[in-house]
Design a protein around this motif. Sequence first.
Motif, PDB file in Angstrom:
ATOM      1  N   ASP A  20       0.844  -1.209   0.000  1.00  0.00           N
ATOM      2  CA  ASP A  20       0.000   0.000   0.000  1.00  0.00           C
ATOM      3  C   ASP A  20       0.873   1.251   0.000  1.00  0.00           C
ATOM      4  OD1 ASP A  20      -1.979  -1.809   0.083  1.00  0.00           O
ATOM      5  OD2 ASP A  20      -2.850  -1.183   2.004  1.00  0.00           O
ATOM      6  N   LYS A  21       0.467   2.247  -0.798  1.00  0.00           N
ATOM      7  CA  LYS A  21       1.138   3.546  -0.931  1.00  0.00           C
ATOM      8  C   LYS A  21       2.492   3.460  -1.660  1.00  0.00           C
ATOM      9  CE  LYS A  21      -1.896   5.763   1.829  1.00  0.00           C
ATOM     10  NZ  LYS A  21      -2.746   6.870   1.379  1.00  0.00           N
ATOM     11  N   GLU A  22       2.828   2.252  -2.197  1.00  0.00           N
ATOM     12  CA  GLU A  22       4.089   2.137  -2.941  1.00  0.00           C
ATOM     13  C   GLU A  22       3.941   2.810  -4.299  1.00  0.00           C
ATOM     14  OE1 GLU A  22       7.068  -1.293  -4.761  1.00  0.00           O
ATOM     15  OE2 GLU A  22       5.592  -1.876  -3.260  1.00  0.00           O
ATOM     16  N   GLU A  23       5.040   3.374  -4.799  1.00  0.00           N
ATOM     17  CA  GLU A  23       5.002   4.111  -6.061  1.00  0.00           C
ATOM     18  C   GLU A  23       4.669   3.191  -7.236  1.00  0.00           C
ATOM     19  OE1 GLU A  23       7.869   6.996  -8.762  1.00  0.00           O
ATOM     20  OE2 GLU A  23       8.776   5.620  -7.326  1.00  0.00           O
ATOM     21  N   VAL A  24       3.731   3.639  -8.076  1.00  0.00           N
ATOM     22  CA  VAL A  24       3.379   2.955  -9.329  1.00  0.00           C
ATOM     23  C   VAL A  24       3.752   3.900 -10.464  1.00  0.00           C
ATOM     24  CG1 VAL A  24       1.537   1.979 -10.737  1.00  0.00           C
ATOM     25  CG2 VAL A  24       1.497   1.677  -8.253  1.00  0.00           C
ATOM     26  N   VAL A  25       4.608   3.422 -11.361  1.00  0.00           N
ATOM     27  CA  VAL A  25       5.145   4.302 -12.408  1.00  0.00           C
ATOM     28  C   VAL A  25       4.255   4.275 -13.649  1.00  0.00           C
ATOM     29  CG1 VAL A  25       7.150   4.780 -13.873  1.00  0.00           C
ATOM     30  CG2 VAL A  25       7.475   3.882 -11.570  1.00  0.00           C
ATOM     31  N   LEU A  26       3.936   5.459 -14.151  1.00  0.00           N
ATOM     32  CA  LEU A  26       3.237   5.594 -15.438  1.00  0.00           C
ATOM     33  C   LEU A  26       4.284   6.022 -16.463  1.00  0.00           C
ATOM     34  CD1 LEU A  26       0.653   5.734 -17.211  1.00  0.00           C
ATOM     35  CD2 LEU A  26       0.443   8.125 -16.526  1.00  0.00           C
ATOM     36  N   TRP A  27       4.611   5.087 -17.369  1.00  0.00           N
ATOM     37  CA  TRP A  27       5.590   5.386 -18.427  1.00  0.00           C
ATOM     38  C   TRP A  27       4.866   5.902 -19.664  1.00  0.00           C
ATOM     39  CZ3 TRP A  27      10.470   5.332 -16.989  1.00  0.00           C
ATOM     40  CH2 TRP A  27      10.914   4.432 -16.016  1.00  0.00           C
ATOM     41  N   MET A  28       5.369   6.981 -20.258  1.00  0.00           N
ATOM     42  CA  MET A  28       4.869   7.452 -21.548  1.00  0.00           C
ATOM     43  C   MET A  28       5.760   6.805 -22.612  1.00  0.00           C
ATOM     44  SD  MET A  28       2.758   9.209 -19.937  1.00  0.00           S
ATOM     45  CE  MET A  28       1.744   9.843 -21.252  1.00  0.00           C
ATOM     46  N   ASN A  29       5.147   6.150 -23.594  1.00  0.00           N
ATOM     47  CA  ASN A  29       5.955   5.460 -24.607  1.00  0.00           C
ATOM     48  C   ASN A  29       6.049   6.305 -25.872  1.00  0.00           C
ATOM     49  OD1 ASN A  29       7.377   3.544 -26.045  1.00  0.00           O
ATOM     50  ND2 ASN A  29       5.624   2.229 -26.440  1.00  0.00           N
ATOM     51  N   THR A  30       5.173   6.081 -26.815  1.00  0.00           N
ATOM     52  CA  THR A  30       5.295   6.752 -28.115  1.00  0.00           C
ATOM     53  C   THR A  30       3.958   7.346 -28.543  1.00  0.00           C
ATOM     54  OG1 THR A  30       4.916   4.590 -29.154  1.00  0.00           O
ATOM     55  CG2 THR A  30       7.196   5.337 -28.989  1.00  0.00           C
ATOM     56  N   VAL A  31       4.042   8.209 -29.561  1.00  0.00           N
ATOM     57  CA  VAL A  31       2.853   8.807 -30.164  1.00  0.00           C
ATOM     58  C   VAL A  31       3.036   8.740 -31.673  1.00  0.00           C
ATOM     59  CG1 VAL A  31       3.828  11.153 -30.137  1.00  0.00           C
ATOM     60  CG2 VAL A  31       1.336  10.853 -30.120  1.00  0.00           C
ATOM     61  N   GLY A  32       1.940   8.550 -32.402  1.00  0.00           N
ATOM     62  CA  GLY A  32       2.063   8.456 -33.864  1.00  0.00           C
ATOM     63  C   GLY A  32       0.709   8.304 -34.523  1.00  0.00           C
ATOM     64  N   PRO A  33       0.672   8.362 -35.872  1.00  0.00           N
ATOM     65  CA  PRO A  33      -0.596   8.243 -36.601  1.00  0.00           C
ATOM     66  C   PRO A  33      -1.194   6.839 -36.470  1.00  0.00           C
ATOM     67  CG  PRO A  33       1.245   8.405 -38.129  1.00  0.00           C
ATOM     68  CD  PRO A  33       1.808   8.616 -36.772  1.00  0.00           C
ATOM     69  N   TYR A  34      -2.496   6.767 -36.297  1.00  0.00           N
ATOM     70  CA  TYR A  34      -3.189   5.498 -36.074  1.00  0.00           C
ATOM     71  C   TYR A  34      -2.990   4.533 -37.243  1.00  0.00           C
ATOM     72  CZ  TYR A  34      -6.942   2.124 -35.459  1.00  0.00           C
ATOM     73  OH  TYR A  34      -7.648   0.945 -35.336  1.00  0.00           O
ATOM     74  N   HIS A  35      -3.043   5.040 -38.474  1.00  0.00           N
ATOM     75  CA  HIS A  35      -2.980   4.154 -39.649  1.00  0.00           C
ATOM     76  C   HIS A  35      -1.562   3.665 -39.942  1.00  0.00           C
ATOM     77  CE1 HIS A  35      -7.152   4.754 -40.422  1.00  0.00           C
ATOM     78  NE2 HIS A  35      -7.014   6.053 -40.591  1.00  0.00           N
TER      79      HIS A  35
END
Length: 588
Positions: free
Chosen positions: A36-51
Amino acid sequence: GLPGYLSITCRTSRTGVAFLDFTIRVFLSSLLQYTDKEEVVLWMNTVGPYHNRQETYKYFSLPFCAGSKKTISHYHETLGEALQGVELEFSGLDIKFKDEVMQTTYCEIDLDKAKKDAFVYAIKNHYWYQMYIDDLPIWGIVGEADENGDDHYLWTYKKLEIGFNGNRIVDVNLTSEGKVKLVPNTKIPMSYSVKWKKSDVKFEDRFDKYLDPSFFQHRIHWFSIFNSFMMVIFLVGLVSMILMRTLRKDYARYSKEEEMDDMDRDLGDEYGWKQVHGDVFRPSSHPLIFSSLIGSGCQIFSVSLIVIIVAMVEDLYTERGSMLSTAIFVYAATSPVNGYFGGSLYAKQGGRRWIKQMFIGAFMIPAMVCGTAFFINFIAIYYHASRAIPFGTMVAVCCICFFVILPLNLVGTILGRNLSGQPNFPCRVNAVPRPIPEKKWFMEPAVIVCLGGILPFGSIFIEMYFIFTSFWAYKIYYVYGFMMLVLVILCIVTVCVTIVCTYFLLNAEDYRWQWTSFLSAASTAVYVYMYSFYYYFFKTKMYGLFQTSFYFGYMAVFSTALGIMCGAVGYMGTSAFVRKIYTNVKID
């Protein structure tokens, strides 16, 4: 990492991969559990066109802002991740296990004209981004335009809902809200909230929600397997019946000829495959290249077999880049197979330059793959895409080629030359080559080669659609049992077709069967590459230089590797057949 495993990777720097990239998976399930209360990391990976699935950029290449939290434990990426363009960056959001966060502003975007233009371009091209929490992927869309396409809106509120079972994270959902119109010279607040909910999903089943059984286990998929299986039964039956009956007649005719005296035999009408017994085991033209291709094909087949078995046993799709890392490791480890089959065949054909053959065999496939990757890398660097392979990773791959693949290939070559390099053919090879008589146009090797790949391609093209869709679209391929069946069916069909083609060729008293058997099976690759054009234009909405070059470049690599594998399988089957029929016939 994989559920219940710890990945430990040896690295030299954060952007480059170490010369030896070890992934040691130890069963230490407690390390994937949270308190409980331990850090959970949110990593941002990549962004790009859907197609364009492969055209990806760093998340912060768009003018997003990060949260205020800066301290973060060191993150390691594997060789597979580096090659696949995974660019994990810390989001800066403060998330703690089972600690709910109400809607909180974590930063503000100071929107000037340049930033607005970047967001508008992203929205027009349907950009979306990927994030990770505890190795679970989450996707969100950057924004949307109104019906007229005049005004553009940015989603500013990330609403995270995280499911937990005991002290493990088993589910993550993202809802994008807070639509804000893009107006220059304004400040746009970015906010997030975190809600925790209890879940009944087991930790080992947490990736099941990303799979698509309705797509992969569709009736068409089952029907295609059944259809291919029936084709195999038909082909094997046909080949057995034709060859057994025809060969029995041939043997009877040749036995009758044995009983004739020399005068009758000279006046008799001799024809058929027995007439080329003195040339059928003559070395192929360009034996160095030929034996290197056969060795490489045998290695590709063994890699395919082992990787599919590993994928059936382990859920490789649950770990980023694990499929590619496994394939590279297995390819390096199976290098002795290449050396053994290539070296022994070259020795049987009387080749003297065995060191040159070993080098060509060892580097043929790596050079093709690395050459294509190098070309596409230039375009990726020009685009500033995350798919641009770091220099350290290139060095690591080169080190694997020189310090792992080459020595193991040498071991295989030496074993192959010494254990099975003696030319123990059932017939003696004549000193002078026999002239090849004229024959009908459809018996020419070029025609046989063109037609040889149709049936093998017919047995796999439905599976090709599923494989292409999982790689070029947003599906996770997990039905490796189907793939194993298709591989077995492909091998059986290929061997049957090449045996029939070779029998007709030898019957026309043309003894150039080695290259014909290889190329008639390898021509499957031409049909697969032609199918990839159809898939690109009619099944996808890809666009742009980078994605197009990436698609056709790597499809060429895939098709060539498949062709070399099929060619080797076809040749090995045909070689056994030719040896068998000439062993059973009496030769003076």
